[in-house]
Design a protein around this motif. Structure first.
Motif, mmCIF file in Angstrom:
data_model
loop_
_atom_site.group_PDB
_atom_site.id
_atom_site.type_symbol
_atom_site.label_atom_id
_atom_site.label_comp_id
_atom_site.label_asym_id
_atom_site.label_seq_id
_atom_site.Cartn_x
_atom_site.Cartn_y
_atom_site.Cartn_z
ATOM 1 N N ARG A 3 0.832 -1.210 0.000
ATOM 2 C CA ARG A 3 0.000 0.000 0.000
ATOM 3 C C ARG A 3 0.864 1.256 0.000
ATOM 4 N NH1 ARG A 3 -4.184 -2.290 4.350
ATOM 5 N NH2 ARG A 3 -5.475 -3.471 2.897
ATOM 6 N N SER A 7 0.767 4.046 -2.811
ATOM 7 C CA SER A 7 0.519 5.436 -2.435
ATOM 8 C C SER A 7 1.567 6.360 -3.053
ATOM 9 C CB SER A 7 0.527 5.575 -0.908
ATOM 10 O OG SER A 7 0.452 6.929 -0.525
ATOM 11 N N PHE A 64 -4.738 9.215 -1.649
ATOM 12 C CA PHE A 64 -3.544 8.380 -1.791
ATOM 13 C C PHE A 64 -2.771 8.284 -0.475
ATOM 14 C CE2 PHE A 64 -3.564 10.021 -6.429
ATOM 15 C CZ PHE A 64 -4.625 9.181 -6.730
ATOM 16 N N SER A 65 -2.787 9.342 0.306
ATOM 17 C CA SER A 65 -2.155 9.301 1.632
ATOM 18 C C SER A 65 -2.882 8.326 2.542
ATOM 19 C CB SER A 65 -2.150 10.701 2.264
ATOM 20 O OG SER A 65 -1.327 11.572 1.528
ATOM 21 N N GLY A 68 -1.966 4.849 1.632
ATOM 22 C CA GLY A 68 -0.633 4.537 2.142
ATOM 23 C C GLY A 68 -0.623 4.249 3.624
#
Length: 152
Positions: A3, A7, A64-65, A68
């Protein structure tokens, strides 16, 4: 792919897309506009067309953060995807308005301008559809996850 790697890759693509739009707005369109190949004001109209996409890129960065950080199927991510869908739809409306205005008020019509505006419009519509669909899927997955988390 982990992940975290995903990310980082998504963020790199997001940043590249924004930088590419800025390069086109600053370095590509003004010289073409100065030569009279495209109508006056094309650079400004391009900037107006990419503004919703730049905001969308900032929202995508947050998504996207979260990915992650291991937060995938959450109500928050569904909301971010829905916002991205609205922004893409707004962007489509901008490109459609610019295309209609170009066809109505500019003569002679240049095929490359019509093609460029049409591609931007189709891209924005497609992005809106994908974001809204992913929002619904993510929301459903988040509800299932929340229900499963309650079961011990």
């Amino acid at each position: 792919m982990s992940r975290r790697e995903m990310s980082l890759l998504l963020k790199a693509i997001d940043l590249l897309a924004v930088l590419s739009c800025l390069v086109v707005a600053i370095a590509a369109i003004p010289p073409v506009e100065a030569r009279g190949v495209v109508p006056p004001g094309s650079a400004l109209l391009f900037v107006l067309g990419i503004l919703p996409l730049v905001v969308l890129a900032a929202v995508a960065w947050r998504l996207f953060s979260a990915i992650g950080a291991g937060e995938v199927f959450t109500q928050g991510n569904a909301l971010l995807l829905r916002r991205m869908g609205y922004l893409a739809a707004a962007d489509a409306a901008v490109w459609l308005a610019e295309l209609v205005a170009y066809l109505a008020f500019v003569a002679p019509v240049v095929f490359s301008v019509v093609a460029s505006l049409s591609v931007a419009l189709v891209f924005s519509v497609s992005l809106a559809v994908v974001c809204v669909a992913l929002s619904g899927l993510t929301q459903n997955a988040a509800q299932i996850k929340d229900e499963n988390d309650l079961v011990v």
